[in-house]
Write an enzyme that holds these catalytic residues in place. Sequence first.
Site, short mmCIF file in Angstrom:
data_model
loop_
_atom_site.label_atom_id
_atom_site.label_comp_id
_atom_site.label_asym_id
_atom_site.label_seq_id
_atom_site.Cartn_x
_atom_site.Cartn_y
_atom_site.Cartn_z
N GLY A 1 34.18 36.77 44.54
CA GLY A 1 34.19 37.78 43.46
C GLY A 1 33.42 37.27 42.25
O GLY A 1 32.57 37.99 41.69
N HIS A 2 33.68 36.01 41.86
CA HIS A 2 32.94 35.43 40.73
C HIS A 2 31.45 35.35 41.05
O HIS A 2 30.59 35.66 40.22
CB HIS A 2 33.42 34.00 40.44
CG HIS A 2 34.85 33.90 40.00
ND1 HIS A 2 35.82 33.25 40.74
CD2 HIS A 2 35.47 34.35 38.89
CE1 HIS A 2 36.97 33.31 40.10
NE2 HIS A 2 36.81 33.97 38.98
N GLN B 1 42.30 44.20 31.78
CA GLN B 1 41.56 43.22 30.96
C GLN B 1 40.19 43.80 30.56
O GLN B 1 39.73 43.61 29.43
CB GLN B 1 41.38 41.92 31.73
CG GLN B 1 40.43 40.94 31.05
CD GLN B 1 40.42 39.57 31.70
OE1 GLN B 1 41.23 38.73 31.40
NE2 GLN B 1 39.47 39.35 32.61
N SER C 1 41.39 36.05 44.45
CA SER C 1 41.91 35.59 43.17
C SER C 1 42.01 34.07 43.22
O SER C 1 42.32 33.50 44.28
CB SER C 1 43.32 36.17 42.95
OG SER C 1 43.99 35.45 41.95
N SER C 2 41.76 33.43 42.10
CA SER C 2 41.88 31.97 42.05
C SER C 2 43.30 31.56 42.41
O SER C 2 43.54 30.50 42.99
CB SER C 2 41.55 31.46 40.65
OG SER C 2 40.31 31.98 40.25
N GLU D 1 36.72 44.08 38.42
CA GLU D 1 37.66 45.21 38.33
C GLU D 1 39.07 44.85 38.75
O GLU D 1 39.98 45.64 38.54
CB GLU D 1 37.18 46.34 39.25
CG GLU D 1 36.37 47.38 38.58
CD GLU D 1 36.27 48.64 39.41
OE1 GLU D 1 36.58 48.61 40.62
OE2 GLU D 1 35.85 49.65 38.84
N LYS D 2 39.25 43.69 39.39
CA LYS D 2 40.62 43.32 39.77
C LYS D 2 41.49 43.25 38.53
O LYS D 2 42.64 43.66 38.55
CB LYS D 2 40.66 42.01 40.54
CG LYS D 2 42.08 41.74 41.07
CD LYS D 2 42.17 40.42 41.77
CE LYS D 2 42.21 39.27 40.83
NZ LYS D 2 43.48 39.16 40.06
O1 PAF Z 1 39.62 36.77 33.82
C1 PAF Z 1 39.64 35.57 33.48
O2 PAF Z 1 39.40 34.67 34.28
C2 PAF Z 1 40.02 35.22 32.05
O3 PAF Z 1 40.98 36.07 31.56
C3 PAF Z 1 38.80 35.15 31.11
C4 PAF Z 1 38.13 36.51 30.98
C5 PAF Z 1 37.80 34.14 31.63
C6 PAF Z 1 39.23 34.72 29.70
O4 PAF Z 1 39.81 33.45 29.71
#
Ligand code: PAF
Length: 286
Positions: free
Chosen positions: A36-37, A157, A189-190, A152-153
């Site tokens: 995802g990243h 945020q 997700s991490s 979008e997950k």
């Molecule tokens: O989504 C994340 O990993 C964190 O909330 C972010 C946006 C890097 C802020 O620390």
Amino acid sequence: MHILRSWEELRKWRNTPSERGLSLGFVPTMGALHAGHLSLVALASEECARVLTSIFVNPTQFNRAEDLALYPRTEDADFDLLRTTSCDAVFIPSVQEIYGASEPGPAPRHYDLGELESVLEGAHRPGHFQGVARILDVFFRRIEPQSAFFGEKDFQQLAVVRRLVETESLGVRIVEGPTHREPDGLAMSSRNLRLTPQARAEAPAIYRELHRLSKTLTPYNWPAELERSVDVLNRCSTLEVEYLEIAHRDRFSPYDGSTDLRLGPWRLFAAVHASGVRLIDNCSIE
Ligand code: PAF
């Protein structure tokens, strides 16, 4: 790929003659990187001349000390993954570098996040979005990217980030990328790294239920169907639902049954504990 550990190193990189004036795409992360990243990095490199990824486990956004202590940290593997992408530099500062001490001091100010702080993630994780706003305010002001990329997950945020940029006039274009899923549907997700084998086997039920609901909900059956999904999930030995709700995709206000679900701006949101690891996911209503 440049590895930058301080503001000074970051400033020098941005000020080298070959870099000056080039558009910068910023992908903020907390590390333990996954596909995802990497897709956000790819999106950033399509749109910007240079891509900077940050890896910073931001202490001010954790409302439970244990969650912060257990958050996965996989620096070398993260660098290896980023080297396979078009990421130009990674900013990986210490807590001291960002907050001036090994423990962050009290928040210097409060961000007006409106209703976003009192619903869903805002209500269930007090202070979390203030911490997110605090770190992104610092990053956006000092890094000055043209665009920043978010998945979008973390749907709510994204709304917080957009509001922050607007109310603080930060002038950063916010770009969203789709949720990436494992073949069995579990949102990447991490935190998945912390799941026990049993929880990893059961966690795909979260998206299975969201997906089922997205196809079957009507203005008449929704309370019973939500309850049914909560039961299905809670019957898994490692899962415990924190919330499973239908909410407005911009305001995050709860659905009350008075309008047609399929025509309206409604979305499903869930937070579920899996062997003590808090997972979130969301899904549009088809
Ligand atoms: O989504 C994340 O990993 C964190 O909330 C972010 C946006 C890097 C802020 O620390």
